[in-house]
Design an enzyme around this catalytic site. Structure first.
Site, mmCIF file in Angstrom:
data_model
loop_
_atom_site.group_PDB
_atom_site.id
_atom_site.type_symbol
_atom_site.label_atom_id
_atom_site.label_comp_id
_atom_site.label_asym_id
_atom_site.label_seq_id
_atom_site.Cartn_x
_atom_site.Cartn_y
_atom_site.Cartn_z
ATOM 1 N N ASN A 37 0.418 20.209 -35.924
ATOM 2 C CA ASN A 37 0.020 19.975 -37.316
ATOM 3 C C ASN A 37 -0.545 21.279 -37.873
ATOM 4 O OD1 ASN A 37 0.679 17.239 -37.090
ATOM 5 N ND2 ASN A 37 -1.351 16.701 -36.324
ATOM 6 N N HIS A 60 -3.482 24.113 -32.021
ATOM 7 C CA HIS A 60 -3.327 23.204 -30.865
ATOM 8 C C HIS A 60 -1.972 22.540 -30.893
ATOM 9 C CE1 HIS A 60 -5.407 21.146 -34.176
ATOM 10 N NE2 HIS A 60 -4.751 20.056 -33.824
HETATM 11 P P1 5GP Z 1 -5.148 17.674 -35.767
HETATM 12 O O1 5GP Z 1 -5.360 16.491 -36.689
HETATM 13 O O2 5GP Z 1 -5.979 18.853 -36.198
HETATM 14 O O3 5GP Z 1 -3.720 18.021 -35.511
HETATM 15 O O4 5GP Z 1 -5.675 17.194 -34.351
HETATM 16 C C1 5GP Z 1 -6.976 17.336 -33.910
HETATM 17 C C2 5GP Z 1 -7.095 16.458 -32.691
HETATM 18 O O5 5GP Z 1 -8.267 16.825 -31.994
HETATM 19 C C3 5GP Z 1 -7.212 14.962 -33.007
HETATM 20 O O6 5GP Z 1 -6.163 14.260 -32.364
HETATM 21 C C4 5GP Z 1 -8.586 14.584 -32.489
HETATM 22 O O7 5GP Z 1 -8.602 13.299 -31.901
HETATM 23 C C5 5GP Z 1 -8.854 15.666 -31.464
HETATM 24 N N1 5GP Z 1 -10.258 15.997 -31.287
HETATM 25 C C6 5GP Z 1 -11.167 16.262 -32.276
HETATM 26 N N2 5GP Z 1 -12.358 16.552 -31.741
HETATM 27 C C7 5GP Z 1 -12.208 16.471 -30.390
HETATM 28 C C8 5GP Z 1 -13.115 16.667 -29.295
HETATM 29 O O8 5GP Z 1 -14.290 16.980 -29.446
HETATM 30 N N3 5GP Z 1 -12.615 16.500 -28.050
HETATM 31 C C9 5GP Z 1 -11.298 16.162 -27.829
HETATM 32 N N4 5GP Z 1 -10.920 16.017 -26.552
HETATM 33 N N5 5GP Z 1 -10.425 15.968 -28.842
HETATM 34 C C10 5GP Z 1 -10.875 16.130 -30.100
#
Ligand code: 5GP
Ligand code: ZN
Length: 113
Positions: A86, A99
């Protein structure tokens, strides 16, 4: 490394995560809010805000290979899995440290939401 960045803090070990693999380029750990039976995140050790800011192709390639490695070790390789990056607001990015999501353990749908 940024103290304000949650994924930099996971790399530094100052906040906990369930790590599944790491190498000189990146770290892989389980997503805290899984969207599939297996939901792993693969991130660079070095802070890069998003794919749009990435410039190091070799480092990106290493992250892709780490994604394939953790998919294998989570038993996803035979049935298949999805890798998602994303990027930016329309991409649905909420954590501004690059990520790769590795999702598997169920059939994925297309088009994505
Ligand atoms: P994005 O929406 O930016 O593509 O994904 C961010 C991801 O990071 C989400 O799926 C969310 O659940 C995960 N995430 C956010 N904070 C943390 C955290 O503190 N630890 C872990 N393991 N995952 C996280
Ligand atoms: Zn960061």
């Amino acid at each position: 490394m940024s103290d304000a960045c949650i994924f930099c803090r996971i790399v530094a070990g100052t906040i906990p995560a369930t790590l599944v693999a790491s190498n000189e380029h990146g770290v892989a750990f389980r997503d805290v809010n899984p969207q599939a039976p297996s939901h792993l995140l693969v991130i660079p050790r070095r802070h890069v805000a998003s794919l749009a800011e990435a410039t190091d192709g070799a480092a990106l390639g290493a992250l892709m290979l780490l994604a394939a490695e953790v998919a294998r070790s989570d038993g996803l390789a035979e049935a298949g899995y999805r890798v998602v990056v994303n990027t930016g607001n329309d991409g649905g990015q909420t954590v501004h440290h690059l990520h790769l999501h590795v999702l598997g353990g169920r059939a994925m749908h297309w088009p994505p939401g």
